[in-house]
Design a protein around this motif. Structure first.
Motif, PDB file in Angstrom:
ATOM      1  N   ALA A   1       0.713  -1.117   0.081  1.00 18.91           N
ATOM      2  CA  ALA A   1      -0.054   0.051   0.139  1.00 18.91           C
ATOM      3  C   ALA A   1       0.756   1.158   0.141  1.00 18.91           C
ATOM      4  N   GLY A   2       1.993   1.305   0.832  1.00 16.68           N
ATOM      5  CA  GLY A   2       2.829   2.429   0.734  1.00 16.68           C
ATOM      6  C   GLY A   2       3.626   2.739  -0.384  1.00 16.68           C
ATOM      7  N   ALA A   3       4.030   1.613  -0.971  1.00 17.66           N
ATOM      8  CA  ALA A   3       4.996   1.537  -2.261  1.00 17.66           C
ATOM      9  C   ALA A   3       3.979   2.147  -3.478  1.00 17.66           C
ATOM     10  N   PHE A   4       2.766   1.548  -3.665  1.00 15.58           N
ATOM     11  CA  PHE A   4       1.723   2.142  -4.525  1.00 15.58           C
ATOM     12  C   PHE A   4       0.968   3.330  -4.312  1.00 15.58           C
TER      13      PHE A   4
ATOM     14  N   GLU B   1      -4.614   3.146  -0.450  1.00 15.35           N
ATOM     15  CA  GLU B   1      -5.190   2.911   0.945  1.00 15.35           C
ATOM     16  C   GLU B   1      -4.792   1.391   1.417  1.00 15.35           C
ATOM     17  N   THR B   2      -5.059   0.949   2.553  1.00 15.45           N
ATOM     18  CA  THR B   2      -4.443  -0.410   3.079  1.00 15.45           C
ATOM     19  C   THR B   2      -5.474  -1.225   2.464  1.00 15.45           C
ATOM     20  N   ASP B   3      -6.405  -1.042   1.773  1.00 14.28           N
ATOM     21  CA  ASP B   3      -7.392  -2.177   1.108  1.00 14.28           C
ATOM     22  C   ASP B   3      -7.357  -1.654  -0.285  1.00 14.28           C
ATOM     23  N   GLY B   4      -6.478  -1.171  -0.919  1.00 18.53           N
ATOM     24  CA  GLY B   4      -6.351  -0.824  -2.230  1.00 18.53           C
ATOM     25  C   GLY B   4      -6.188  -1.742  -3.221  1.00 18.53           C
ATOM     26  N   ARG B   5      -6.187  -1.208  -4.609  1.00 19.80           N
ATOM     27  CA  ARG B   5      -6.219  -2.539  -5.738  1.00 19.80           C
ATOM     28  C   ARG B   5      -4.915  -3.540  -5.621  1.00 19.80           C
ATOM     29  N   ILE B   6      -3.892  -3.033  -5.256  1.00 19.43           N
ATOM     30  CA  ILE B   6      -2.601  -4.001  -5.383  1.00 19.43           C
ATOM     31  C   ILE B   6      -2.868  -4.873  -4.101  1.00 19.43           C
ATOM     32  N   VAL B   7      -3.091  -4.349  -2.952  1.00 18.64           N
ATOM     33  CA  VAL B   7      -3.409  -5.275  -1.772  1.00 18.64           C
ATOM     34  C   VAL B   7      -4.491  -6.347  -2.308  1.00 18.64           C
TER      35      VAL B   7
ATOM     36  N   LEU C   1       6.028  -5.797  -7.335  1.00 20.03           N
ATOM     37  CA  LEU C   1       6.946  -5.468  -6.529  1.00 20.03           C
ATOM     38  C   LEU C   1       7.085  -4.203  -5.580  1.00 20.03           C
ATOM     39  N   SER C   2       7.162  -4.271  -4.762  1.00 16.17           N
ATOM     40  CA  SER C   2       6.893  -3.356  -3.398  1.00 16.17           C
ATOM     41  C   SER C   2       8.397  -3.134  -2.552  1.00 16.17           C
ATOM     42  N   VAL C   3       8.493  -1.863  -2.426  1.00 16.29           N
ATOM     43  CA  VAL C   3       9.612  -1.395  -1.234  1.00 16.29           C
ATOM     44  C   VAL C   3       8.965  -0.288  -0.619  1.00 16.29           C
ATOM     45  N   ARG C   4       9.095  -0.450   0.771  1.00 17.52           N
ATOM     46  CA  ARG C   4       8.672   0.664   1.577  1.00 17.52           C
ATOM     47  C   ARG C   4       9.237   1.848   1.134  1.00 17.52           C
ATOM     48  N   PRO C   5       8.329   3.044   1.098  1.00 22.70           N
ATOM     49  CA  PRO C   5       8.802   4.192   0.639  1.00 22.70           C
ATOM     50  C   PRO C   5      10.156   4.827   1.346  1.00 22.70           C
ATOM     51  N   ASP C   6      10.139   4.618   2.451  1.00 19.95           N
ATOM     52  CA  ASP C   6      11.551   5.032   3.325  1.00 19.95           C
ATOM     53  C   ASP C   6      12.751   4.387   2.961  1.00 19.95           C
ATOM     54  N   SER C   7      12.626   3.201   2.378  1.00 17.89           N
ATOM     55  CA  SER C   7      13.685   2.261   1.858  1.00 17.89           C
ATOM     56  C   SER C   7      13.999   2.153   0.408  1.00 17.89           C
TER      57      SER C   7
END
Length: 192
Positions: A19-22, A25-31, A81-87
């Motif tokens: 959710a953060g990478a994209f 929302e926490t229940d968004g399309r990617i999740v 492929l998701s990476v936390r924004p702060d990382s």
């Protein structure tokens, strides 16, 4: 940083990273796509990157097909492929891609497909798929974004239309929609 197979207990952290990478929302399309891939049995590999005890990245490989002239060919899709924004910009995505391709090779997959930035994935083992004889499943995928990594099990006859599993279609996770598609095409000079 450690890359390991995802555990059931990791699911909420994986969803938060996605959710953060994209920027959803926490229940968004990617999740919802991640859940559908797992629930449908299409998910083949789920890897996490862990740093200082926290999940900072995730990659999924799911089943799809190439509709080759001879027969359907089982292939894998690297998405999301998701990476936390702060990382981000610390090599985590690159490490996850390498680990995913190694897993795909270990599983005997002939190819791994994705939709993504040609500048990013092109230096990480992927090539534009269309010039290699593959047809994109949607005209909404800018041509350079439709990419493939051919692995050692790949054979020259394994070309044709790429077909996503149902979860990608059910969650509208194939190609881009306007106005984003128009912006990408205008910026890149590439039409789908």
């Amino acid at each position: 940083m450690e890359i390991r197979a995802a555990l059931a207990a990791d699911q909420s952290e994986i969803e938060a990273v996605a959710a953060g990478a994209f920027e959803e929302e926490t229940d968004g399309r990617i999740v919802r796509l991640l859940r559908a891939l797992a629930d449908s049995g299409a998910l083949r590999v789920s890897l996490v990157a862990v740093a200082e005890g926290e999940i900072v990245g995730h990659v999924a490989l799911s089943c799809s097909w190439v509709d080759a002239r001879e027969r359907l060919v089982d292939v894998l899709v690297l998405s999301p492929l998701s990476v936390r924004p702060d990382s981000q910009r610390a090599g985590i995505g690159t490490a996850l891609i390498a680990a995913a391709l190694a897993e795909a090779e270990r599983l005997g997959a002939p190819a791994v497909f994705l939709e993504g930035g040609w500048d990013y994935y092109g230096s990480r083992g992927f090539s534009a798929a269309t010039p290699l004889g593959f047809t994109a499943p949607s005209s909404r995928i800018p041509l350079p974004a439709f990419q493939v990594a051919r692995l050692s099990a790949y054979e020259a006859w394994m070309t044709g239309a790429f077909v996503y599993c149902d979860a990608f279609w059910a969650h509208d996770a194939v190609g881009l929609r306007d106005p984003l598609l128009a912006q990408v095409e205008a910026h890149s000079g590439h039409a789908g």
